[in-house]
Design an enzyme around this catalytic site. Structure first.
Site, PDB file in Angstrom:
ATOM      1  N   ASP A   1       0.771  -0.864  -0.158  1.00 22.52           N
ATOM      2  CA  ASP A   1      -0.486  -0.008   0.025  1.00 22.52           C
ATOM      3  C   ASP A   1       1.038   1.562   0.116  1.00 22.52           C
ATOM      4  O   ASP A   1       1.891   1.859   0.794  1.00 22.52           O
ATOM      5  CB  ASP A   1      -0.585  -0.138   1.526  1.00 22.52           C
ATOM      6  CG  ASP A   1      -1.474   1.124   1.568  1.00 22.52           C
ATOM      7  OD1 ASP A   1      -1.595   1.831   0.761  1.00 22.52           O
ATOM      8  OD2 ASP A   1      -1.880   1.737   2.653  1.00 22.52           O
TER       9      ASP A   1
ATOM     10  N   ASP B   1      -1.774  -1.972  -3.913  1.00 22.33           N
ATOM     11  CA  ASP B   1      -2.011  -0.637  -5.161  1.00 22.33           C
ATOM     12  C   ASP B   1      -0.982  -0.914  -5.912  1.00 22.33           C
ATOM     13  O   ASP B   1      -0.509  -1.436  -5.790  1.00 22.33           O
ATOM     14  CB  ASP B   1      -2.573   0.549  -5.002  1.00 22.33           C
ATOM     15  CG  ASP B   1      -1.161   1.615  -3.803  1.00 22.33           C
ATOM     16  OD1 ASP B   1      -0.380   1.633  -3.798  1.00 22.33           O
ATOM     17  OD2 ASP B   1      -1.643   1.729  -2.539  1.00 22.33           O
TER      18      ASP B   1
ATOM     19  N   ASP C   1      -4.862 -10.989 -15.133  1.00 25.53           N
ATOM     20  CA  ASP C   1      -6.141 -12.307 -15.179  1.00 25.53           C
ATOM     21  C   ASP C   1      -7.644 -11.836 -15.621  1.00 25.53           C
ATOM     22  O   ASP C   1      -7.463 -10.528 -15.588  1.00 25.53           O
ATOM     23  CB  ASP C   1      -6.677 -12.542 -13.123  1.00 25.53           C
ATOM     24  CG  ASP C   1      -6.585 -13.438 -12.849  1.00 25.53           C
ATOM     25  OD1 ASP C   1      -7.491 -13.996 -13.070  1.00 25.53           O
ATOM     26  OD2 ASP C   1      -6.052 -13.548 -11.585  1.00 25.53           O
TER      27      ASP C   1
ATOM     28  N   ASP D   1      -5.744 -19.080  -3.342  1.00 25.65           N
ATOM     29  CA  ASP D   1      -7.459 -19.746  -2.444  1.00 25.65           C
ATOM     30  C   ASP D   1      -6.912 -20.795  -1.662  1.00 25.65           C
ATOM     31  O   ASP D   1      -7.446 -21.584  -1.513  1.00 25.65           O
ATOM     32  CB  ASP D   1      -7.917 -20.490  -3.598  1.00 25.65           C
ATOM     33  CG  ASP D   1      -8.404 -19.017  -4.969  1.00 25.65           C
ATOM     34  OD1 ASP D   1      -9.350 -18.536  -4.855  1.00 25.65           O
ATOM     35  OD2 ASP D   1      -8.440 -19.088  -6.332  1.00 25.65           O
TER      36      ASP D   1
HETATM   37  C1  GLC Z   1     -10.792 -18.642  -9.286  1.00 28.63           C
HETATM   38  C2  GLC Z   1     -10.632 -18.000  -8.385  1.00 28.63           C
HETATM   39  C3  GLC Z   1     -11.343 -17.279  -6.874  1.00 28.63           C
HETATM   40  C4  GLC Z   1     -12.423 -16.517  -7.649  1.00 28.63           C
HETATM   41  C5  GLC Z   1     -13.283 -17.650  -8.590  1.00 28.63           C
HETATM   42  C6  GLC Z   1     -14.701 -16.716  -8.856  1.00 28.63           C
HETATM   43  O1  GLC Z   1     -10.700 -19.635  -8.525  1.00 28.63           O
HETATM   44  O2  GLC Z   1      -8.932 -17.647  -7.896  1.00 28.63           O
HETATM   45  O3  GLC Z   1     -10.549 -16.257  -6.781  1.00 28.63           O
HETATM   46  O4  GLC Z   1     -13.387 -16.560  -6.236  1.00 28.63           O
HETATM   47  O5  GLC Z   1     -12.465 -17.873  -9.124  1.00 28.63           O
HETATM   48  O6  GLC Z   1     -13.655 -15.772  -9.803  1.00 28.63           O
HETATM   49 CA    CA Z   2      -3.837   2.048  -0.905  1.00 27.09          CA
END
Ligand code: GLC
Ligand code: CA
Length: 625
Positions: free
Chosen positions: A39, A47, A116, A365
């Site tokens: 941060d 960020d 992502d 996760d």
């Molecule tokens: C994937 C991601 C996870 C997210 C899920 C829904 O498993 O890694 O973090 O909650 O998809 O997008």
């Molecule tokens: Ca921040």
């Protein structure tokens, strides 16, 4: 090593299969969870300028690629995996200018940037979804809208189109009074599934991907990409819905059935990925695609990653980090080394001749691997086991991924009370499973301590200050999630000064991926598969120009041995034989410390342990034959 030198090494290496390796075959990827990394403005959230400020650290670690978990505009219901605008940055993380600067600064250091891509679903606040709520809008068919079950009043309990439960708790269907219908959401109700059967949806996604690549990003990690093709019947219908002839699967103790396998790896999966390749990646180079692929078999991984099929470069498979036998992660049996061996061996064997695999134990996760499979009960065991597990992973064939803090041996956080958790999955499942009587409150708290996703999401530990250097000690707002109190012991600053640290060990492992052809490309074979404590394998590279094995055959071999326990262990027979047969004649029956390529004990001790056929707690090494 510069990016150019790395390319040259990649070019010079050929796998045992026919295809020359692309650049990513000896690359290492570092995953950043931006909310928890750094941060810079004291609001308690990491960020983009924070990431930019830490690029030197990452370049120094030696990784080739950084992958950012989502930073797009989002209501943050699932920490950014619910996107309301794919072509903008969430103000919490910064601006598009900050993103451009991050990309430019990363490229200056020879680092690639992968974003992502979350396109199985959008946020319910995305303009596409809002438009879709109107049956007459051109977006009407962009999501999975279905009427209430026949004979039921829409919006009343039990009127959902079928019995599917969401992975994050509750029904997988949400009623929208405006449209008078339900929409499908496999994840939270703020994450409606996109309808990939609709060609306009696909075209819009490809346009967005091209826009990012043109802007300078180097590829995508594709969120649950194997859920985009659903198993619809000839009429385009889902099981249990309307007059579909199929039912929606067995109902579990919490009253729901699972959308998986009806919504995973459907009949058009390969077609969609090949189309994406044509529309987005054909004619480009130097990029990376990696698909998140829960529930995909090792054989399907081979098909999807076979370069001849032009789909994806690699996938993340999950069987090795999931309980076997279809158990829920919340009620699973304890972990076993046998399960890990079976899964990883399956991944390795399937892609021996074509296709590729990623290597990972941690991500945002998963709980922290040193707490999960290692031993975090003492500092000595934590350091030994973190290194052992890292060596185990990084000596396999494939592309390794390091998740932020893993390179320090960061541990689970062990929150004591539910209100310390932030993750919607953890909180929703706590309520659902305790209310249904599946787990007691105490058992569920224990389950969260062991496997909650929040274990991976506490602030990155840069130093020993109040908030671990993630945000300033005097910051007006506390970090969005609690800091692990062990920041005093486990942090970057401390480990940078210690040549024997977990961090230094990771740096060396990454360097070996770049410089040692056997590590990068050697064939893989398991040793002593049935041993319950020791994980051992051999990597073999037979190639002109890089030969020079001790038997003069031009074959180079690396034997990797890891004692996956806090007790001592016996060196198992196949491993022993292999080492013994190839021992240099000069030291009859002995082993040479010089042949220890890397290990978590002094090389002299490894050599002595080999002589006595014994392994110390978590002893791990790679030994050159
Ligand atoms: C994937 C991601 C996870 C997210 C899920 C829904 O498993 O890694 O973090 O909650 O998809 O997008
Ligand atoms: Ca921040």
């Amino acid at each position: 090593m510069t990016a150019d030198q790395r390319m040259t090494l990649a070019d010079s290496i050929h796998t045992n299969g026919a295809t020359p390796n692309p650049w990513w075959a000896n690359a290492v990827v570092y995953q950043i969870y931006p909310r928890s990394f750094q941060d810079t403005n004291g609001d308690g959230f990491g960020d983009l300028p924070g990431i930019t400020s830490r690029l030197d650290y990452l370049a120094d670690l030696g990784v080739d690629v950084i992958w950012l978990s989502p930073v797009f505009r989002s209501p943050q219901d699932d920490n950014g995996y619910d996107i309301s605008d794919y072509q903008d940055i969430d103000p919490m993380f910064g601006t598009l200018d900050d993103m451009d600067e991050l990309i430019a600064e990363a490229h200056d250091r020879g680092l690639k940037v992968v974003m992502d891509l979350v396109v199985n679903h959008t946020s319910d606040e995305h303009a596409w979804f809002q438009a879709s709520r109107d049956k007459d809008d051109p977006h009407a068919d962009w999501y999975w809208w279905r009427p209430a079950k026949a004979g039921h009043e829409p919006g009343t309990p039990g009127a959902e189109p079928n019995e599917w439960g969401s992975y994050f708790g509750g029904s997988a269907w949400e009623y929208d009074p405006k449209r008078g219908e339900y929409y499908l959401h496999q994840f939270s109700k703020k994450q409606p599934d996109l309808n990939w059967e609709n060609p306009e949806v696909r075209a819009a996604v490809y346009r967005m991907m091209n826009w990012w690549l043109d802007r300078g990003v180097d590829g995508f990690r594709m969120d649950v990409i194997t859920l985009i093709s659903k198993h619809v019947d000839a009429n385009g219908e889902l099981p249990g819905v309307g007059d579909s002839a199929r039912d929606a699967g067995p109902i579990g103790p919490d009253g729901y059935s699972s959308p998986n396998p009806f919504c995973a790896d459907g009949p058009r999966q390969d077609e969609f990925l090949a189309e994406m390749h044509r529309e987005v990646f054909d004619g480009r180079d130097g990029y990376l695609t990696v698909g998140e692929a829960p529930g995909i078999s090792a054989e399907r991984n081979r098909t999807i990653t076979d370069p001849a099929n032009r789909e994806l470069d690699m996938l993340f498979l999950f069987d090795h980090v999931e309980p076997g036998g279809g158990q829920s992660k919340w009620t699973a049996e304890p972990w076993s080394l046998a399960h890990l061996k079976r899964c990883l061996a399956g991944h390795q064997r399937a892609v021996r001749d074509r296709g590729w695999t990623s290597l990972f134990f941690n991500n945002h996760d998963q709980p922290r691997v040193v707490s999960r499979w290692g031993d975090d009960s003492s500092e000595e065991m934590r350091v030994l086991s973190a290194k052992a597990i890292a060596l185990l992973l990084h000596m396999h064939r494939g592309t390794p991924y390091v998740y932020q803090g893993e390179e320090l041996g960061m541990t689970n956080v062990y929150f004591d009370s539910l209100d310390q958790y932030r993750d919607l999955e953890s909180i929703n499942m706590y309520h659902q499973l305790t209310e249904a009587g599946v787990l007691s409150e105490e058992a569920m708290m224990d389950a969260l301590k062991a496997i909650s996703r929040d274990n991976a999401r506490t602030p990155m530990q840069w130093d020993a200050t109040k908030y671990a250097g993630f945000t300033a000690s005097y910051a007006p707002t506390e970090p969005w999630i609690g800091t692990n109190p062990n920041k005093d012991v486990i942090n970057v600053k401390k480990q940078l000064r210690d040549g024997d640290s977990v961090l230094a060990f990771y740096r060396r492992l990454i360097e070996l991926r770049h410089t040692n052809p056997v590590v990068a490309a050697g064939d893989w074979a398991m040793l002593d598969e049935a041993d319950p404590k020791v994980y051992a394998f051999v990597r073999t590279l037979r190639e002109e120009g890089v030969g020079g094995g001790i038997d003069g055959s031009g074959e180079k071999r690396l034997v990797v041995v890891v004692n996956m326990s806090s007790g001592s262990a016996a060196l198992p027979p196949e491993t022993k034989d292999l080492l013994g047969l190839n021992m240099s004649g000069a030291i009859i029956g002995g082993a040479s410390a010089d042949r220890v390529l890397i290990g978590n004990y002094p090389a002299e001790q490894v050599a002595a342990d080999l002589l006595f056929g014994k392994l110390a707690p978590w002893e791990a090494f790679a030994y050159e034959l």
